[in-house]
Design a protein around this motif. Structure first.
Motif, PDB file in Angstrom:
ATOM      1  N   THR A   1       1.203  -0.984  -0.012  1.00  0.00           N
ATOM      2  CA  THR A   1       0.097  -0.106   0.519  1.00  0.00           C
ATOM      3  C   THR A   1       0.557   1.089  -0.454  1.00  0.00           C
ATOM      4  N   SER A   2       1.748   1.326   0.756  1.00  0.00           N
ATOM      5  CA  SER A   2       2.626   2.632   0.957  1.00  0.00           C
ATOM      6  C   SER A   2       3.830   2.586  -0.502  1.00  0.00           C
ATOM      7  N   MET A   3       3.986   1.553  -1.596  1.00  0.00           N
ATOM      8  CA  MET A   3       4.730   2.114  -2.601  1.00  0.00           C
ATOM      9  C   MET A   3       3.846   2.483  -3.458  1.00  0.00           C
ATOM     10  N   VAL A   4       2.054   1.972  -3.351  1.00  0.00           N
ATOM     11  CA  VAL A   4       1.189   2.608  -3.830  1.00  0.00           C
ATOM     12  C   VAL A   4       0.579   3.600  -4.205  1.00  0.00           C
ATOM     13  N   GLY A   5       0.824   4.224  -3.072  1.00  0.00           N
ATOM     14  CA  GLY A   5       0.954   5.508  -2.558  1.00  0.00           C
ATOM     15  C   GLY A   5       1.707   7.059  -2.859  1.00  0.00           C
ATOM     16  N   ALA A   6       2.695   5.676  -3.019  1.00  0.00           N
ATOM     17  CA  ALA A   6       4.229   6.400  -3.497  1.00  0.00           C
ATOM     18  C   ALA A   6       4.242   6.750  -5.327  1.00  0.00           C
ATOM     19  N   ILE A   7       3.722   5.929  -4.942  1.00  0.00           N
ATOM     20  CA  ILE A   7       3.655   5.887  -6.558  1.00  0.00           C
ATOM     21  C   ILE A   7       2.404   6.420  -7.152  1.00  0.00           C
TER      22      ILE A   7
ATOM     23  N   ARG B   1       1.493   9.485  -5.954  1.00  0.00           N
ATOM     24  CA  ARG B   1       1.877  10.562  -5.643  1.00  0.00           C
ATOM     25  C   ARG B   1       3.453  11.334  -6.320  1.00  0.00           C
ATOM     26  N   GLY B   2       3.955  10.237  -7.342  1.00  0.00           N
ATOM     27  CA  GLY B   2       4.638  10.455  -7.708  1.00  0.00           C
ATOM     28  C   GLY B   2       6.278  10.603  -7.175  1.00  0.00           C
ATOM     29  N   ASP B   3       6.222  10.271  -6.035  1.00  0.00           N
ATOM     30  CA  ASP B   3       7.133  10.158  -5.392  1.00  0.00           C
ATOM     31  C   ASP B   3       8.166   8.895  -4.961  1.00  0.00           C
ATOM     32  N   ALA B   4       8.072   8.045  -5.934  1.00  0.00           N
ATOM     33  CA  ALA B   4       8.562   6.681  -5.923  1.00  0.00           C
ATOM     34  C   ALA B   4       8.985   6.563  -7.482  1.00  0.00           C
ATOM     35  N   ARG B   5      10.059   5.330  -7.670  1.00  0.00           N
ATOM     36  CA  ARG B   5      10.565   5.704  -9.256  1.00  0.00           C
ATOM     37  C   ARG B   5      10.027   4.236  -9.816  1.00  0.00           C
ATOM     38  N   LEU B   6       8.880   4.607 -10.707  1.00  0.00           N
ATOM     39  CA  LEU B   6       7.430   3.585 -11.589  1.00  0.00           C
ATOM     40  C   LEU B   6       8.374   2.257 -12.003  1.00  0.00           C
TER      41      LEU B   6
END
Length: 148
Positions: A100-106, A108-113
């Motif tokens: 869930t945290s990675m889904v949220g980060a993606i 928001r554009g905060d994590a690399r896709l």
């Protein structure tokens, strides 16, 4: 549960659908197990719905999320695709096999896709990978202070 602003939610459409079905706010609240106060806040535009609660109203009205939430495909962010399916971040994460945290980060554009995440999320969202990548680039390049 997602707490993001629900982009594209149209309070007027909610009112139109409720009225077209001959429902008062108390009727809709009872039928959807959503408080009268919440429905009032949504219809007045003073509060944005959370997708899990909005889904109860959608089911009670017999409509689709896209009847109440409209974001042009050319303007969608990754979270918009999820909302249009009526999924919370935890539900999408479970469906895609991503935290869930990675889904949220993606979203928001905060994590690399990564290629792996793009493949899994596009499949779970039932959209082409190219659409997901384009929406990800939009969210990454949005103006500062713009909600994702």
């Amino acid at each position: 549960m997602s707490r993001r602003v629900l982009r594209g939610f149209d309070p007027e459409r909610l009112i139109e659908f409720r009225n077209s079905r001959g429902l008062s706010r108390p009727d809709l609240g009872r039928m959807s197990d959503v408080s009268l106060q919440t429905i009032h806040k949504w219809e007045s535009g003073s509060q944005s719905p959370q997708i899990d609660i909005l889904m109860r109203v959608v089911r009670a009205l017999g409509v689709e999320v896209s009847d109440l939430v409209a974001v042009s495909p050319a303007d969608r962010y990754p979270g918009d695709w999820r909302v249009l399916l009526g999924l919370t971040q935890p539900e999408l994460g479970a469906k895609a096999g991503i935290s869930t945290s990675m889904v949220g980060a993606i979203e928001r554009g905060d994590a690399r896709l990564t290629d792996n995440f793009a493949r899994k999320l596009a499949a779970a969202l039932e959209i082409p990978e190219s659409e997901l990548r384009a929406s990800y680039e939009r969210v990454r390049n949005r103006p500062p202070g713009t909600p994702a």
